[in-house]
Design a protein around this motif. Structure first.
Motif, PDB file in Angstrom:
ATOM      1  N   ARG A   1      15.193  16.168   3.042  1.00 54.07           N
ATOM      2  CA  ARG A   1      15.209  15.877   4.370  1.00 54.07           C
ATOM      3  C   ARG A   1      14.470  14.818   4.773  1.00 54.07           C
ATOM      4  NH1 ARG A   1      15.067  21.315   7.990  1.00 54.07           N
ATOM      5  NH2 ARG A   1      15.589  19.679   9.450  1.00 54.07           N
ATOM      6  N   THR A   2      14.940  13.644   5.208  1.00 63.30           N
ATOM      7  CA  THR A   2      14.193  12.656   5.176  1.00 63.30           C
ATOM      8  C   THR A   2      13.565  12.489   6.645  1.00 63.30           C
ATOM      9  OG1 THR A   2      16.254  11.526   6.381  1.00 63.30           O
ATOM     10  CG2 THR A   2      16.124  11.215   4.041  1.00 63.30           C
TER      11      THR A   2
ATOM     12  N   TYR B   1       0.880  -1.265  -0.058  1.00 64.80           N
ATOM     13  CA  TYR B   1       0.039   0.065  -0.133  1.00 64.80           C
ATOM     14  C   TYR B   1       0.808   1.387  -0.035  1.00 64.80           C
ATOM     15  CZ  TYR B   1      -3.588  -3.489   1.308  1.00 64.80           C
ATOM     16  OH  TYR B   1      -4.379  -4.506   1.195  1.00 64.80           O
ATOM     17  N   CYS B   2       2.036   1.342   0.446  1.00 67.83           N
ATOM     18  CA  CYS B   2       2.920   2.396   0.330  1.00 67.83           C
ATOM     19  C   CYS B   2       4.324   2.156   0.519  1.00 67.83           C
ATOM     20  CB  CYS B   2       2.476   3.303   1.793  1.00 67.83           C
ATOM     21  SG  CYS B   2       2.777   2.537   3.314  1.00 67.83           S
ATOM     22  N   GLY B   3       5.095   3.143   0.078  1.00 70.46           N
ATOM     23  CA  GLY B   3       6.619   3.064   0.230  1.00 70.46           C
ATOM     24  C   GLY B   3       6.919   2.049  -0.694  1.00 70.46           C
ATOM     25  N   LEU B   4       8.231   1.622  -0.414  1.00 64.46           N
ATOM     26  CA  LEU B   4       8.944   0.566  -0.968  1.00 64.46           C
ATOM     27  C   LEU B   4       8.208  -0.917  -1.129  1.00 64.46           C
ATOM     28  CD1 LEU B   4      11.586  -0.272  -2.622  1.00 64.46           C
ATOM     29  CD2 LEU B   4      12.466  -0.870  -0.484  1.00 64.46           C
TER      30      LEU B   4
ATOM     31  N   HIS C   1      14.406   9.911  -8.107  1.00 62.94           N
ATOM     32  CA  HIS C   1      13.077   9.223  -7.789  1.00 62.94           C
ATOM     33  C   HIS C   1      12.938   9.779  -6.465  1.00 62.94           C
ATOM     34  CE1 HIS C   1      15.984   6.213  -6.158  1.00 62.94           C
ATOM     35  NE2 HIS C   1      15.254   6.243  -5.112  1.00 62.94           N
ATOM     36  N   THR C   2      13.184  10.985  -5.975  1.00 62.63           N
ATOM     37  CA  THR C   2      12.892  11.536  -4.769  1.00 62.63           C
ATOM     38  C   THR C   2      11.268  12.040  -5.229  1.00 62.63           C
ATOM     39  OG1 THR C   2      14.910  12.181  -3.873  1.00 62.63           O
ATOM     40  CG2 THR C   2      12.949  13.511  -3.182  1.00 62.63           C
TER      41      THR C   2
ATOM     42  N   ARG D   1       9.432   9.047   3.737  1.00 59.78           N
ATOM     43  CA  ARG D   1       8.164   9.330   3.166  1.00 59.78           C
ATOM     44  C   ARG D   1       8.781  10.473   1.849  1.00 59.78           C
ATOM     45  NH1 ARG D   1       3.947   8.136   2.307  1.00 59.78           N
ATOM     46  NH2 ARG D   1       5.206   6.574   2.155  1.00 59.78           N
ATOM     47  N   VAL D   2      10.007  11.140   1.870  1.00 62.23           N
ATOM     48  CA  VAL D   2      10.362  11.849   0.897  1.00 62.23           C
ATOM     49  C   VAL D   2      10.924  10.970  -0.289  1.00 62.23           C
ATOM     50  CG1 VAL D   2      10.687  13.811   2.473  1.00 62.23           C
ATOM     51  CG2 VAL D   2      12.600  12.517   1.977  1.00 62.23           C
ATOM     52  N   ASN D   3      11.509  10.012   0.089  1.00 64.41           N
ATOM     53  CA  ASN D   3      12.261   8.990  -0.738  1.00 64.41           C
ATOM     54  C   ASN D   3      11.836   7.539  -0.406  1.00 64.41           C
ATOM     55  OD1 ASN D   3      14.258   7.508  -2.321  1.00 64.41           O
ATOM     56  ND2 ASN D   3      15.151   9.502  -2.965  1.00 64.41           N
TER      57      ASN D   3
END
Length: 1518
Positions: free
Chosen positions: A1376-1377, A1145-1148, A1342-1343, A1262-1264
């Motif tokens: 900024r992560t 559902y999200c992220g990697l 890919h950010t 979230r940012v990457n």
């Protein structure tokens, strides 16, 4: 249970007592490897607690206004610290001469260095100079006169008599807290102490090096010594203080205003010459022979039965006959085939109600030449202390145990009827000493052994519960009988009443040995009868006109309470009332009250004779009966504050802070007594100094059986004078009693070593604390005599803990009110705080055989978390005064440019790392590079490789549920697109919510949205069993994402429209919902193609660990760049098989599930994590079956496999599961790698041929969503050990494995191609070096392009995606992560030949806890909490109003909840130097965890504040 008080006292700020200069700090670091510190003695109360009343007058003051507030005198502001500037001149000194003009700079520096060296040398020669100046400069000459007056009062100690108080209830001392104290604890300035210690250490090192140079040291030994030193690396400039030495010194700080010994050197007290009365037997065997032959009908011993009637007495003739029977049987029949021989040890196991059989067995052993070892009867196999008794029996080589037939029947038995083997005991042959045959007439006992041989072994317990055997020789036993006969005036035919234990100490010496030695008659009163009839011993004195009674102060108190039996009592025949525990400082009140009541019943004042004794020295002193005149008795009113500093000072009689002591009599005839310092070398004390009493006498123990080292420290003491010279050639024995010698050779005892607790440099005795507790209305709330006081060592200092049994009728509110009063009373009287106060149910504490509290076992249960208290009150805020100094952050002092320049000057590399170039790839897949959109790549694959399988979804049984080829996926996506256009009427750019369970429908719906230009938003469906929590999250995501339509399947849509869901969310408020199970079978007319690749492709929403719903915007260019980067890193090709066990559902996890296979063409085997919950072997079985080389999972899946398959490895191996094919097993996470879980997983499944190098982690945020990923050709994941204390101060210090305060961190994989990472200061935005902990900033194609909010305004978070450094490369833009970490260049070489830069993630910046000026990561505190008790299965921490709150999940009974409170407080305080404010114990599953296995601490905090946790117990630490 109810939670604790409504009003919570806030923690007060404390000023540190430490002052440290940079020079001293550098010296301390240089010499830290050679520092050594000695642990303080562990103190505890003796096994049987004292039970006297408190002899204090009542002072009625205003009652406390709020019992839950523990203000008292602890809340008074601390005294100002000593000045660091120049001290004023002492009286008589000349003022300082004005300084000369300053010399040139270089000369000035040299002169300052010379002055510093001279000052250090002077301080090392006179270590107390500064303290003396502080003391003398802060006091006037009136203080000298006051000290002189106190010295005069000290010489009149024998004349100070205590006014007798009438017998009454003990006063409530809590009403006296209003009186002001004369002096408060004032921490001294320690700068001079630090210089002195450093200087002395340096000198010692120089001397040691000089000594080493003259000796030849083996190379191996030198290497061993080097390895024992604390591991160190290259020194880095630290902006934090190494607080270990500071903690130790703060815990042992000494008040400069504390009283010091002022008396002269003491002289040994020598007892009178021992005159042996004529006619006494030569030894004990001769005594039995004489009285058994000449007066064989004379009574020797009687015992009261349950009806309070004496049994048939044992005559001396029967004693002689039975002793001969037992001796003959021991020598001939005790061990069957192998008989015992003289000198063997034999255990005597007799109950306390059968002294007659014990006496026969004891003297039978003496006749046979055996060595009796009396022990208590084991009731169960898990008796408190039975393991230590077994150690004693094993060390003594005991193989035979003597007992009676009723006792043998009562022992625990096995199924075969044999006596069970107790834990830790050797195998024993049980021998019954009743109904034995007569020995032959010609049989004679063997010749008597030498006087130096052991006569018996008496067990004694140490402060830690260890049991040792004191060996008493035959000569010492005989000397003890002669000495006591002379001192007590024993004569033949006297009648004695004994209430104490007849197997050891006073009861053994007087009632078992001396009575037979003198031909006396002893009437024994069992302890069980005393509980029923406390006046039975006085009734026996009256009935038999006994002249001697051996009791404890407890029996005197109990006798006072039995008022209905007082009318027939007559004690006129009593000439000696021996108080066995007269060494207890609080026995005076019981003696005085007993005399005041029974003096009218004939009791003479000179008959009360307290004595002092120990197992090692035997009798130390005893008051002579019937003697009057000067210096025969004495008492003194002493200051408890002075005693806590180890000195004797006279106090006012009616003062609450005074202790009235009575003497324990004079030194025994033929003995010599001295008082030595209890710590360090045995130097003689001053006359007004409290120390340990040592005795040199023929009537003392000789050794601890089998423990030669401890024997030399206790039985071979040679006291030293003040100048270091020896006192003489005779050996002294340590008694374990603390006291001093008064006028006329009187011995005063004020405590014991076992009961000594050293808290913040001051000494407190457990008996004193118990007496104060008993003064706080004890009869209403707790049981008298059921109080245990001990100390535990936490944070380099001892902390006082109190455990008591509460009455059943006492309510919880009453208990806490009483505990609050106890805290105030102990604080005001003893000026020390109680760390923990526990109340347990009635009759719950472990007992000794005589009914006292087994203190060492109680302490063990407390520390092991198995005490199960009913109420707990922790007070760490008032007790812990040696916390290190809080960090002071000066933001304006050093700017980011200065930090960067400092790193460059020192040679530190600036923290920058970069993955390989994204453009350098092979030309075989150039076709995919032509397409800028992932939807175009799917269409291209459907045309070129239409039958190539992209996805296979597995069911719970491991079989394929469904499969999608390139062409099938393309067709299903077209149908979804037609559905959206025809029924959904979506426009280009509309947001569509995809609410699907993990599967192929989600993938088809995603590409269907892309085909028509809609923006998909993947959302996790609500959980059917938890709609109350999960459904609002779904609704919020739909609303925030501005979704105009919901795509789902029939099952989810039915759930959304169910009656249960309507109770949570209005069904009519949902956007239009389309069911993809019913789609038109038509082709899409035209596939949408975005004008530019920078346009929005999809939205990625997830709930952060702080509870915030955050959505990011992913463009088409970022999407394809992400897929290309993962393809290059993991070497993904169409021939590869990749197994995914992730949430999509999200992220990697979403990128791997929905995007990667389309771009790279590999076959993805999809395993929903929910299926692994029902079948833990599903994932690994699929990996083995399809020969998967690369697999991805979450921490939740890894934990399910580790816990669910821990015992199934052989079964899996039989099924053919083999994991040798796995090349990379990557954990997808957005947190610090869980190295413990990864290690456990690798170790467990190594039995299935899983390579330990395969398991690794990834990192995204979230940012990457993908920053680091362990690729196929990446170096092995590296681990480092960092200093946890440095990490709290944003510094990175590498240490070796096993170093103190070390934390193991694992890298989060190799940087993906095209990714650049730097470490920046989150506040100043300056570039950090390798030695700094900072925020991870990332730069990659890919950010994500930014956050998506409901208002479309991302101005507040624009800095997260457009951050720029203020130093260095200021023109580059980074994202900024929000995660803190650091970079380390390892020795590994990457595929491109460059050195591998490892990225180490420490934790989320938003979740860090700022306390005491330092940055703490919750996971570190939670790790300490999880390790403190085995029943803590999960925990989470957060901060509430500057208080640290710990929520712990308990897997067990609710009775275990309160056990966790002190253990959690101790663990956090010890490991992190933080005081836990609130401990919340909850049921398992309360701590919220998201789909990625991350704790939602902010949700937990909200639930705590809204009282929604339904806790088992909430403890507010005061």
């Amino acid at each position: 249970m109810q939670s604790r008080p409504k009003q919570l006292p806030m923690p007060s700020k404390r000023q540190s007592v430490m002052a440290r200069s940079p020079e001293a700090e550098r010296r301390r670091r240089r010499d830290s490897d050679n520092d050594s510190s000695s642990d303080e003695d562990d103190s505890s109360v003796p096994g049987e607690p004292a039970t006297p009343e408190v002899d204090r007058s009542r002072h009625h003051g205003p009652p406390p206004s709020d019992t839950s507030s523990l203000g008292s005198a602890r809340d008074t502001p601390p005294q100002s610290r000593a000045r660091t500037g120049p001290l004023p001149p002492l009286p008589g000194q000349q003022p300082a001469v004005p300084q000369q003009p300053p010399p040139p700079p270089i000369q000035q520096i040299q002169q300052q260095q010379i002055q510093q060296i001279q000052q250090i040398q002077q301080q090392s020669q006179q270590p107390n100079t500064v303290q003396n100046r502080l003391s003398s400069s802060s006091q006037s000459s009136n203080h000298d006169r006051q000290r002189a007056r106190l010295r005069d009062e000290m010489t009149q100690l024998s004349e100070v008599m205590d006014n007798l108080a009438p017998y009454c209830e003990p006063p409530d001392v809590t009403h006296n807290t209003g009186s002001s104290r004369s002096s408060r604890y004032q921490p001294p300035h320690m700068a001079s102490v630090r210089v002195n210690s450093s200087t002395s250490i340096t000198a010692a090192l120089d001397e040691a090096h000089g000594a080493t140079a003259r000796w030849k040291v083996s190379t191996k030994i030198q290497q061993l010594l080097n390895t024992l030193k604390r591991p160190k690396r290259r020194p880095l400039p630290e902006f934090y203080m190494d607080d270990e030495e500071e903690l130790e010194m703060a815990a042992r700080v000494r008040d400069p205003a504390a009283p010091k010994p002022e008396g002269g050197p003491m002289t040994p007290a020598v007892g009178e010459h021992l005159e042996i009365p004529a006619g006494l037997p030569r030894n004990l065997e001769a005594a039995v022979q004489r009285y058994g032959s000449a007066t064989f009908k004379a009574s020797c011993a009687s015992v009261l039965d349950a009806t309070n009637k004496p049994s048939v007495p044992l005559t001396y003739g029967k004693l002689l006959s039975r002793a001969h029977k037992i001796a003959f049987a021991l020598l001939n029949k005790a061990r069957g085939e192998t008989s015992l021989k003289p000198g063997d040890r034999v255990a005597l196991v007799y109950p306390n109600s059968d002294p007659v059989s014990f006496m026969c067995a004891f003297y039978g052993c003496l006749y046979a030449g055996m060595v009796p070892v009396p022990i208590e009867v084991p009731i169960t196999r898990r008796d408190a202390g039975s393991l230590q008794i077994g150690f004693l029996l094993g060390s003594c080589g005991v193989q035979v145990a003597l007992t009676t037939e009723p006792c043998h029947k009562g022992l625990p038995k096995t199924a075969s009827g044999e006596v069970a083997v107790f834990k830790g005991w050797p195998k024993l042959h049980w021998f019954i000493t009743e109904h034995l045959a007569r020995p032959p007439k010609e049989w004679q006992p063997p010749p008597r052994l030498n006087d130096d041989t052991p006569a018996y072994v008496e067990y004694t317990s140490g402060g830690d519960g260890s049991v040792m055997g004191v060996t008493v020789s035959r000569a010492a036993m005989l000397a003890q009988c002669r000495t006591l006969t002379s001192a007590c005036g024993y004569t033949e035919g006297e009648i004695c009443v004994c209430v104490v234990d007849f197997k050891r100490e006073v009861g053994l010496w007087h009632a078992t040995l001396c009575s037979v030695f003198n031909g006396m008659h002893v009437i024994f009163i069992p302890y069980s009868l005393m509980k029923v009839n406390p006046a039975s011993w006085m009734q026996m004195i009256t009935k038999f006109k006994a002249s001697i009674a051996i009791v404890k102060s407890r029996d005197l108190h109990w006798g006072l309470l039995a008022t209905k039996d007082h009318k027939d009592i007559n004690l006129s025949s009593l000439r000696l009332l021996l108080v066995a525990d007269g060494a207890n400082p609080w026995s005076l009140s019981s003696c005085d009250q007993f005399l005041s009541v029974f003096q009218s019943k004939g009791l003479r004042p000179d008959a009360i004779c307290p004595c002092a004794s120990s197992c090692e020295t035997m009798t130390v002193a005893v008051r002579r009966p019937g003697q009057g005149g000067a210096n025969t008795t004495g008492r003194g009113v002493l200051s408890m504050a002075g005693l806590s500093h180890g000195v004797v000072r006279v106090d006012q009689e009616n003062s609450l802070t005074s202790l009235t002591l009575q003497d324990c009599g004079q030194v025994l005839p033929g003995a010599t007594t001295v008082v030595v310092r209890p710590d360090g070398e045995p130097r003689l004390c001053s006359t007004d100094e409290v120390g340990e009493i040592c005795v040199s006498s023929a009537a003392a123990g000789t050794s601890y059986w089998g423990l030669q080292g401890v024997t030399n420290q206790t039985f071979r003491v040679r006291p030293l004078r003040a100048d270091g010279s020896g006192l003489g050639d005779q050996d002294y024995v340590r008694s374990g009693l603390l006291g001093f010698l008064g006028p006329g050779g009187l011995v005063f005892v004020c405590g014991s070593r076992q009961g000594l607790m050293t808290v913040s440099g001051r000494k407190h005795n457990t008996d004193d604390i118990i007496a104060t507790i008993l003064a706080v209305e004890p009869m209403k709330f707790i049981y008298r005599g059921r109080i245990g006081v001990f100390s535990i060592r936490v944070l380099r200092d001892e902390r006082i803990c109190v455990v008591a049994e509460q009455r059943p009728e006492c309510t919880e509110e009453q208990s806490f009110q009483w505990m609050s009063r106890v805290l105030q009373a102990v604080d005001s009287i003893h000026q020390v705080g109680i760390y923990c106060l526990c109340l347990v149910p009635h009759n719950y504490l472990p007992k000794t055989p005589l009914g006292g509290i087994h203190l060492s076992e109680t302490k063990r249960r407390f520390l092991d978390g198995c005490l199960h208290p009913a109420n707990v009150l922790m007070c760490p805020h008032t007790c812990v005064t040696n916390l290190p100094k809080p960090r002071e952050v000066h933001k304006a002092d050093v700017g980011p440019a200065s930090v960067m320049l400092g790193n460059i000057v020192q040679g530190n590399r600036l923290a920058t790392a970069q993955g390989r170039d994204l453009g350098t790839a092979d030309d075989e897949n150039d076709t995919t590079k032509k397409h800028q959109f992932i939807s175009e790549i799917l269409r291209w694959r459907a045309q070129t490789t239409s039958d190539h399988a992209l996805f296979t979804l597995l069911n719970a049984k491991g079989g394929p549920s469904s499969t999608l080829t390139c062409a099938q996926l393309h067709k299903r996506a077209e149908r979804v697109g037609c559905l959206l256009l025809e029924k959904g009427h979506v426009n280009t750019g509309d947001h569509v919510a995809l609410v699907y369970p993990p599967g192929l429908d989600l993938i088809a719906a995603f590409y269907g949205c892309l085909y028509v230009g809609a923006v998909p938003v993947t959302i996790r469906p609500p959980h059917p069993q938890n709609l109350q929590t999960t459904l609002p999250t779904v609704r919020m995501t739909v609303d925030v994402s501005k979704s105009v339509l919901i795509l789902s399947n029939q099952t989810v849509i039915k759930l959304l429209r169910s009656k249960e869901a309507s109770n949570v969310v209005d069904v009519k408020s949902w956007p239009p919902t389309l069911d993809t199970d019913d789609m038109p079978k038509r082709k899409l007319v035209a596939v949408y193609r975005a004008p530019t690749a920078e346009m929005l492709a999809y939205l990625d929403f997830s709930v952060s660990t702080t509870g915030m719903l955050a959505g990011i915007k992913m463009s088409h260019a970022a999407t394809t760049s992400l897929c290309r980067s993962m393809k290059l890193a993991c070497e993904l090709y169409p021939s590869r098989h990749v197994a995914l066990c992730l949430d999509p559902y999200c992220g990697l996890g979403f990128a791997l599930w929905c995007l990667s296979s389309i771009y790279s063409g590999h076959h993805s085997i999809l395993i929903p994590p929910s299926e692994v919950e029902t079948n833990p072997a599903l994932w690994l079985t699929a990996v083995s079956q399809h020969k998967v080389r690369d697999t991805f999972c979450s921490y939740g899946v890894m934990e399910l496999c580790t816990k669910g398959l821990s015992s199934s490895i052989p079964l899996l191996r039989q099924r053919g599961v083999n994991l040798s094919c796995v090349r990379t097993c990557v954990v997808v996470a957005e947190e610090r790698p869980r190295i413990a879980l990864c290690t456990s997983f690798s170790r467990l499944f190594s039995g299935l041929a899983l390579s330990p190098r395969a398991v690794s982690t990834s990192f995204g945020c979230r940012v990457n969503v993908a920053i680091c990923l362990q690729g196929a050709s990446s170096p092995d994941p590296s681990t480092v050990f960092v200093d946890l204390r440095a990490l709290r101060n944003d510094r990175v210090t590498l240490v070796e494995r096993g170093a103190p305060h070390s934390l193991c961190l694992m890298e989060s994989g190799k940087l993906l191609p095209g990714v650049k990472v730097i470490i920046a200061n989150p506040e100043t935005k300056g570039h950090c070096g390798d030695s700094n902990l900072g925020e991870i900033w990332v730069q990659s194609p890919h950010t994500s392009t930014g956050y998506f909010t409901i208002y479309g305004d991302d101005s507040g978070t624009s800095d997260h995606f457009t951050a720029q450094l203020v130093t260095g490369s200021t023109g580059e833009v980074y994202a900024r992560t929000g995660y803190l970490g650091f970079l380390r260049r390892t020795d590994s070489v990457a595929a491109d030949g460059e050195k591998h830069d490892a990225v180490f993630v420490v934790g989320s910046l938003d979740e860090t806890v700022m306390l005491r000026g330092m940055r703490y990561h919750p996971i570190d505190i939670e790790t300490s909490v999880l390790k403190c008790h085995k029943k803590v299965v999960e925990c989470a921490v957060f901060v509430w109003t500057n208080l640290l709150v710990v929520v712990a999940e308990l897997e067990g009974n609710e009775d275990d909840a309160l056990d966790l409170v002190p253990l959690i407080t101790n663990a956090v305080l010890e490991d992190h130097h933080l005081i836990v404010g609130v401990v919340v114990v909850v049921d398992p599953g309360v701590v919220p965890i998201n789909s990625r296995g991350e704790k939602q601490r902010m949700h937990l905090r909200d639930g705590f504040l809204q009282d929604q946790l339904d806790p088992i117990y909430v403890a507010y630490n005061m």
